[in-house]
Design a protein around this motif. Structure first.
Motif, PDB file in Angstrom:
ATOM      1  N   THR A   1       0.833  -1.207   0.000  1.00 18.58           N
ATOM      2  CA  THR A   1       0.000   0.000   0.000  1.00 18.58           C
ATOM      3  C   THR A   1       0.865   1.253   0.000  1.00 18.58           C
ATOM      4  N   ALA A   2       1.879   1.272   0.844  1.00 18.20           N
ATOM      5  CA  ALA A   2       2.867   2.362   0.850  1.00 18.20           C
ATOM      6  C   ALA A   2       4.137   1.818   0.214  1.00 18.20           C
ATOM      7  N   PRO A   3       4.775   2.585  -0.677  1.00 20.37           N
ATOM      8  CA  PRO A   3       5.980   2.077  -1.332  1.00 20.37           C
ATOM      9  C   PRO A   3       7.061   1.658  -0.336  1.00 20.37           C
ATOM     10  N   LEU A   4       7.828   0.634  -0.698  1.00 16.13           N
ATOM     11  CA  LEU A   4       8.994   0.225   0.088  1.00 16.13           C
ATOM     12  C   LEU A   4      10.120   1.204  -0.214  1.00 16.13           C
ATOM     13  N   ALA A   5      10.861   1.617   0.795  1.00 20.20           N
ATOM     14  CA  ALA A   5      11.957   2.563   0.614  1.00 20.20           C
ATOM     15  C   ALA A   5      13.284   1.895   0.950  1.00 20.20           C
ATOM     16  N   PHE A   6      14.288   2.126   0.096  1.00 11.75           N
ATOM     17  CA  PHE A   6      15.615   1.541   0.274  1.00 11.75           C
ATOM     18  C   PHE A   6      16.672   2.578  -0.048  1.00 11.75           C
ATOM     19  N   GLU A   7      17.689   2.650   0.799  1.00 18.81           N
ATOM     20  CA  GLU A   7      18.807   3.542   0.514  1.00 18.81           C
ATOM     21  C   GLU A   7      19.846   2.797  -0.315  1.00 18.81           C
ATOM     22  N   VAL A   8      20.307   3.434  -1.361  1.00 21.36           N
ATOM     23  CA  VAL A   8      21.402   2.891  -2.166  1.00 21.36           C
ATOM     24  C   VAL A   8      22.688   3.308  -1.458  1.00 21.36           C
ATOM     25  N   SER A   9      23.062   2.540  -0.456  1.00 21.20           N
ATOM     26  CA  SER A   9      24.218   2.883   0.371  1.00 21.20           C
ATOM     27  C   SER A   9      25.514   2.397  -0.275  1.00 21.20           C
ATOM     28  N   ALA A  10      26.613   2.949   0.191  1.00 18.73           N
ATOM     29  CA  ALA A  10      27.929   2.518  -0.291  1.00 18.73           C
ATOM     30  C   ALA A  10      28.132   1.031   0.002  1.00 18.73           C
ATOM     31  N   ALA A  11      27.667   0.581   1.159  1.00 16.71           N
ATOM     32  CA  ALA A  11      27.823  -0.838   1.518  1.00 16.71           C
ATOM     33  C   ALA A  11      27.047  -1.742   0.562  1.00 16.71           C
ATOM     34  N   VAL A  12      25.841  -1.327   0.176  1.00 18.69           N
ATOM     35  CA  VAL A  12      25.050  -2.110  -0.777  1.00 18.69           C
ATOM     36  C   VAL A  12      25.759  -2.161  -2.131  1.00 18.69           C
ATOM     37  N   VAL A  13      26.250  -1.019  -2.576  1.00 18.22           N
ATOM     38  CA  VAL A  13      26.950  -0.961  -3.868  1.00 18.22           C
ATOM     39  C   VAL A  13      28.219  -1.810  -3.824  1.00 18.22           C
ATOM     40  N   ASP A  14      28.988  -1.681  -2.768  1.00 25.73           N
ATOM     41  CA  ASP A  14      30.227  -2.467  -2.654  1.00 25.73           C
ATOM     42  C   ASP A  14      29.925  -3.965  -2.646  1.00 25.73           C
ATOM     43  N   GLY A  15      28.904  -4.372  -1.895  1.00 29.75           N
ATOM     44  CA  GLY A  15      28.515  -5.784  -1.872  1.00 29.75           C
ATOM     45  C   GLY A  15      28.056  -6.270  -3.233  1.00 29.75           C
ATOM     46  N   PHE A  16      27.312  -5.433  -3.944  1.00 32.09           N
ATOM     47  CA  PHE A  16      26.852  -5.778  -5.282  1.00 32.09           C
ATOM     48  C   PHE A  16      28.035  -5.956  -6.231  1.00 32.09           C
ATOM     49  N   LEU A  17      29.014  -5.047  -6.156  1.00 32.58           N
ATOM     50  CA  LEU A  17      30.178  -5.130  -7.032  1.00 32.58           C
ATOM     51  C   LEU A  17      30.987  -6.397  -6.759  1.00 32.58           C
ATOM     52  N   VAL A  18      31.128  -6.763  -5.497  1.00 31.70           N
ATOM     53  CA  VAL A  18      31.838  -7.997  -5.145  1.00 31.70           C
ATOM     54  C   VAL A  18      31.068  -9.209  -5.668  1.00 31.70           C
ATOM     55  N   ALA A  19      29.743  -9.222  -5.439  1.00 29.30           N
ATOM     56  CA  ALA A  19      28.922 -10.361  -5.850  1.00 29.30           C
ATOM     57  C   ALA A  19      28.923 -10.561  -7.364  1.00 29.30           C
ATOM     58  N   THR A  20      29.010  -9.469  -8.111  1.00 24.20           N
ATOM     59  CA  THR A  20      28.984  -9.571  -9.573  1.00 24.20           C
ATOM     60  C   THR A  20      30.383  -9.613 -10.188  1.00 24.20           C
ATOM     61  N   GLY A  21      31.403  -9.490  -9.345  1.00 21.87           N
ATOM     62  CA  GLY A  21      32.773  -9.548  -9.854  1.00 21.87           C
ATOM     63  C   GLY A  21      33.171  -8.319 -10.639  1.00 21.87           C
ATOM     64  N   ASP A  22      32.513  -7.200 -10.418  1.00 27.44           N
ATOM     65  CA  ASP A  22      32.818  -5.966 -11.145  1.00 27.44           C
ATOM     66  C   ASP A  22      33.961  -5.235 -10.458  1.00 27.44           C
ATOM     67  N   ASP A  23      35.145  -5.308 -11.059  1.00 29.16           N
ATOM     68  CA  ASP A  23      36.302  -4.598 -10.511  1.00 29.16           C
ATOM     69  C   ASP A  23      36.842  -3.591 -11.523  1.00 29.16           C
ATOM     70  N   THR A  24      35.950  -3.079 -12.367  1.00 28.57           N
ATOM     71  CA  THR A  24      36.365  -2.143 -13.411  1.00 28.57           C
ATOM     72  C   THR A  24      36.723  -0.763 -12.886  1.00 28.57           C
ATOM     73  N   GLY A  25      36.242  -0.425 -11.686  1.00 33.70           N
ATOM     74  CA  GLY A  25      36.509   0.904 -11.139  1.00 33.70           C
ATOM     75  C   GLY A  25      35.504   1.952 -11.586  1.00 33.70           C
ATOM     76  N   LEU A  26      34.539   1.588 -12.400  1.00 29.34           N
ATOM     77  CA  LEU A  26      33.540   2.548 -12.877  1.00 29.34           C
ATOM     78  C   LEU A  26      32.723   3.165 -11.741  1.00 29.34           C
ATOM     79  N   TYR A  27      32.580   2.428 -10.651  1.00 33.24           N
ATOM     80  CA  TYR A  27      31.718   2.874  -9.556  1.00 33.24           C
ATOM     81  C   TYR A  27      32.521   3.227  -8.311  1.00 33.24           C
ATOM     82  N   ALA A  28      33.783   3.581  -8.498  1.00 33.00           N
ATOM     83  CA  ALA A  28      34.644   4.003  -7.388  1.00 33.00           C
ATOM     84  C   ALA A  28      34.519   5.512  -7.230  1.00 33.00           C
ATOM     85  N   GLY A  29      35.003   6.013  -6.113  1.00 36.59           N
ATOM     86  CA  GLY A  29      35.002   7.455  -5.904  1.00 36.59           C
ATOM     87  C   GLY A  29      34.442   7.812  -4.550  1.00 36.59           C
TER      88      GLY A  29
END
Length: 139
Positions: A18-46
């Motif tokens: 009924t009310a939308p679910l809210a999620f923060e796109v945190s640095a920890a979530v992004v870092d975990g996603f990059l590790v899980a997908t094996g993305d070490d290109t550096g595109l999402y660093a900074g």
């Protein structure tokens, strides 16, 4: 936790949750996603205050969306399609909600089709898509 919903209770046009679910796109979530997908290109660093996140991170939250409308045991996530409309930023909050757009029976199995949207804090569309589920057997 929401109770199981019977197939005959699901209506085209139902919005969930009924009310939308809210999620923060945190640095920890992004870092975990990059590790899980094996993305070490550096595109999402900074620095986090100006850091982009892979658009596919929005799909991580679909599990919680599906749990907001609970099929009885035995349901199957049959297919999904996702469109990404803009880049995500670390620190932004996404709100996700879905609407039932179709339901039908094929080979004696009940299906439910839902369209979802993930919107950023500014209300702008970040991702959208369609999820098709085979509904679990009514208890």
């Amino acid at each position: 936790m929401e109770p199981f919903q019977r197939y005959d209770e699901v209506e085209i046009g139902d919005v969930y949750p009924t009310a939308p679910l809210a999620f923060e796109v945190s640095a920890a979530v992004v870092d975990g996603f990059l590790v899980a997908t094996g993305d070490d290109t550096g595109l999402y660093a900074g620095a986090d205050d100006n850091r982009r996140a892979p658009s596919m991170v929005a799909s991580v939250y679909l599990i919680d969306l599906l749990m907001a409308r609970r099929s009885p045991p035995g349901g199957i996530h049959a297919k999904q399609a996702i469109r990404f409309h803009r880049p995500l930023a670390v620190g932004e909050t996404l709100e996700i909600q879905a609407r039932v757009v179709d339901k039908y029976v094929r080979k004696e199995r009940p299906y439910v089709v839902s369209d979802f949207e993930a919107r950023g804090s500014d209300g702008g569309l970040a991702a959208s898509g369609r999820i098709t589920s085979i509904w679990g057997r009514d208890l």
